[in-house]
Design a protein around this motif. Structure first.
Motif, mmCIF file in Angstrom:
data_model
loop_
_atom_site.group_PDB
_atom_site.id
_atom_site.type_symbol
_atom_site.label_atom_id
_atom_site.label_comp_id
_atom_site.label_asym_id
_atom_site.label_seq_id
_atom_site.Cartn_x
_atom_site.Cartn_y
_atom_site.Cartn_z
ATOM 1 N N ALA A 263 0.821 -1.205 0.000
ATOM 2 C CA ALA A 263 0.000 0.000 0.000
ATOM 3 C C ALA A 263 0.858 1.259 0.000
ATOM 4 O O ALA A 263 0.586 2.213 -0.741
ATOM 5 N N VAL A 264 1.902 1.263 0.820
ATOM 6 C CA VAL A 264 2.775 2.443 0.920
ATOM 7 C C VAL A 264 3.478 2.708 -0.404
ATOM 8 O O VAL A 264 3.537 3.844 -0.891
ATOM 9 N N ILE A 265 4.006 1.648 -1.013
ATOM 10 C CA ILE A 265 4.779 1.798 -2.245
ATOM 11 C C ILE A 265 3.899 2.247 -3.412
ATOM 12 O O ILE A 265 4.267 3.132 -4.192
ATOM 13 N N PHE A 266 2.717 1.666 -3.546
ATOM 14 C CA PHE A 266 1.848 2.013 -4.668
ATOM 15 C C PHE A 266 1.187 3.383 -4.480
ATOM 16 O O PHE A 266 0.824 4.025 -5.469
ATOM 17 N N SER A 267 1.017 3.826 -3.236
ATOM 18 C CA SER A 267 0.366 5.119 -3.004
ATOM 19 C C SER A 267 1.337 6.291 -3.128
ATOM 20 O O SER A 267 0.924 7.407 -3.457
ATOM 21 N N ALA A 268 2.622 6.051 -2.864
ATOM 22 C CA ALA A 268 3.600 7.144 -2.853
ATOM 23 C C ALA A 268 3.717 7.886 -4.189
ATOM 24 O O ALA A 268 3.796 9.121 -4.198
ATOM 25 N N PRO A 269 3.734 7.195 -5.353
ATOM 26 C CA PRO A 269 3.861 7.930 -6.617
ATOM 27 C C PRO A 269 2.766 8.955 -6.868
ATOM 28 O O PRO A 269 2.991 9.930 -7.589
ATOM 29 N N CYS A 270 1.567 8.749 -6.321
ATOM 30 C CA CYS A 270 0.507 9.745 -6.482
ATOM 31 C C CYS A 270 0.966 11.100 -5.948
ATOM 32 O O CYS A 270 0.744 12.145 -6.578
ATOM 33 N N LEU A 271 1.601 11.075 -4.785
ATOM 34 C CA LEU A 271 2.097 12.321 -4.189
ATOM 35 C C LEU A 271 3.273 12.882 -4.976
ATOM 36 O O LEU A 271 3.354 14.092 -5.204
ATOM 37 N N ILE A 272 4.171 11.986 -5.385
ATOM 38 C CA ILE A 272 5.359 12.440 -6.117
ATOM 39 C C ILE A 272 4.964 13.095 -7.435
ATOM 40 O O ILE A 272 5.508 14.142 -7.820
ATOM 41 N N LEU A 273 3.992 12.501 -8.142
ATOM 42 C CA LEU A 273 3.546 13.073 -9.413
ATOM 43 C C LEU A 273 2.930 14.459 -9.220
ATOM 44 O O LEU A 273 3.116 15.359 -10.045
ATOM 45 N N ILE A 274 2.181 14.635 -8.139
ATOM 46 C CA ILE A 274 1.589 15.950 -7.868
ATOM 47 C C ILE A 274 2.667 16.937 -7.466
ATOM 48 O O ILE A 274 2.719 18.066 -7.968
ATOM 49 N N LYS A 275 3.544 16.528 -6.574
ATOM 50 C CA LYS A 275 4.562 17.435 -6.029
ATOM 51 C C LYS A 275 5.590 17.850 -7.074
ATOM 52 O O LYS A 275 6.027 19.008 -7.104
ATOM 53 N N CYS A 276 5.965 16.926 -7.947
ATOM 54 C CA CYS A 276 7.055 17.191 -8.888
ATOM 55 C C CYS A 276 6.580 17.707 -10.248
ATOM 56 O O CYS A 276 7.298 18.445 -10.913
ATOM 57 N N ARG A 277 5.378 17.323 -10.671
ATOM 58 C CA ARG A 277 4.923 17.669 -12.015
ATOM 59 C C ARG A 277 3.961 18.859 -12.044
ATOM 60 O O ARG A 277 3.906 19.580 -13.030
ATOM 61 N N LEU A 278 3.192 19.039 -10.993
ATOM 62 C CA LEU A 278 2.166 20.080 -11.002
ATOM 63 C C LEU A 278 2.659 21.273 -10.184
ATOM 64 O O LEU A 278 2.714 21.225 -8.958
ATOM 65 N N LYS A 279 2.998 22.342 -10.902
ATOM 66 C CA LYS A 279 3.554 23.532 -10.244
ATOM 67 C C LYS A 279 2.580 24.700 -10.249
ATOM 68 O O LYS A 279 2.606 25.539 -9.344
ATOM 69 N N HIS A 280 1.753 24.797 -11.285
ATOM 70 C CA HIS A 280 0.844 25.928 -11.415
ATOM 71 C C HIS A 280 -0.605 25.452 -11.240
ATOM 72 O O HIS A 280 -1.019 24.470 -11.857
ATOM 73 N N LEU B 257 -7.121 20.838 -9.973
ATOM 74 C CA LEU B 257 -6.820 22.252 -9.744
ATOM 75 C C LEU B 257 -5.653 22.727 -10.606
ATOM 76 O O LEU B 257 -5.503 23.928 -10.837
ATOM 77 N N ALA B 258 -4.842 21.793 -11.077
ATOM 78 C CA ALA B 258 -3.599 22.153 -11.752
ATOM 79 C C ALA B 258 -3.851 22.707 -13.151
ATOM 80 O O ALA B 258 -4.806 22.326 -13.831
ATOM 81 N N ALA B 259 -2.960 23.601 -13.562
ATOM 82 C CA ALA B 259 -3.031 24.168 -14.908
ATOM 83 C C ALA B 259 -2.261 23.313 -15.905
ATOM 84 O O ALA B 259 -2.436 23.458 -17.113
#
Length: 312
Positions: free
Chosen positions: A154-171, A190-192
């Motif tokens: 669960a931890v491993i499969f859920s972590a990329p969701c956060l990483i994708l938001i944190k690293c890819r979505l800036k605006h 919400l992301a542009a």
């Protein structure tokens, strides 16, 4: 937090609306939600105490049930306190990182719960279809390994969701989340920037983990039903089937609510948003509420222990 061309760059704070369209009655909606949460806490905590104190319940089925109860407590606690803060005390703001952490916890505990339900189905499969090997197979060491494996998955499969938001979505077009908790797609929308990868990964996790678990559980129960119906004595068939009823009820309530909420979000374009959000909330609140009730009613050992406690 900087604004550029009508977008917000790396917001530090998000605002949770609650239930759009029902703002005027959110105070009253919070009352049954709070009652469900308190009942779930009490029921699951009581279940944990009973299983811990009663040595006859230190069997795989009940230890898995204890894991399920602890997960239910954690899952409902992830969302209810903040939700009631929005409904009752008008505290909609949440730090962006705290929002991502809440999202990760929700996904993680949902995946853990699905994994525990899978383990419970396999336990019943071995207990009914190959009873002589059950005690040898489901040792306490294996139970510990299953608990660790389910949690790590669960931890491993859920972590990329956060990483994708944190690293890819800036605006972000806005910092207002039209939801009562930090639901994955409500935040991503919400992301542009292009959010297709975020959507695809969310669907990938849902189908890989939940889809795999559901298929294995269904196949296990097909084999269980075949074995039960082939038992020579009617009493044996009823006894074997009775041990599975509680798990089947919990399995159905978790996955049916999940699928109903999932497909309503993806395909219910003409359904009012508050229906989507209410379904999402119920999906996270109803299983923790019903699970201890189902097992308390259907399991004789737990009923007997409860009667002893409340007769004192």
């Amino acid at each position: 937090m900087f604004k550029l061309n009508g977008t917000v760059f790396m917001p530090s704070v998000l605002t949770l609306v609650g239930i759009p369209g029902l703002e005027s009655v959110q105070f009253w909606i919070g009352i049954p939600f709070c009652a469900m949460y308190i009942t779930a806490l009490f029921g699951n905590s009581l279940l944990l105490v009973i299983i811990k104190s009663e040595h006859s319940l230190h069997e795989p089925m009940y230890l898995f049930l204890a894991m399920l109860g602890a997960t239910d407590i954690a899952l409902s606690t992830c969302i209810l306190p903040k939700m009631l803060g929005i409904f009752w005390f008008h505290l909609p703001d949440i730090y962006f990182n705290a929002c991502l952490f809440q999202m990760w916890l929700i996904h993680t505990f949902q995946c853990i719960e699905s994994g525990i339900l899978l383990a419970m189905a396999l336990d019943r499969y071995v207990a009914i279809c190959d009873p002589l090997r059950h005690a040898i197979t489901f040792t306490h060491q294996l139970l510990t390994q299953i608990g660790v494996a389910v949690t790590l998955r669960a931890v491993i499969f859920s972590a990329p969701c956060l990483i994708l938001i944190k690293c890819r979505l800036k605006h972000f077009r806005t910092t207002v989340v039209s939801h009562s908790y930090c639901e994955h797609m409500a935040v991503v929308k919400l992301a542009a920037e292009d959010i297709r990868i975020n959507k695809i990964y969310g669907l990938f996790v849902a189908f890989i983990i939940l889809g795999f678990d559901i298929i294995v559980i269904i196949l296990s129960y097909i084999r269980i039903f075949v074995t039960v119906f082939n038992l020579p004595q009617r009493e044996s068939r009823l006894k074997a089937f009775n041990t599975c009823i509680a798990h089947i009820c919990v399995f159905l309530e978790f996955y049916l609510l999940g699928f109903f909420s999932f497909f309503t979000h993806r395909f219910g374009f003409h359904i009012p948003p508050y229906i989507h959000i209410l379904l999402s909330n119920l999906y996270l609140l109803v299983p923790p509420l019903l699970n201890p009730i189902v097992y308390g009613v259907k399991t004789k050992q737990i009923r007997d222990r409860l009667s002893k406690i409340f007769s004192l």
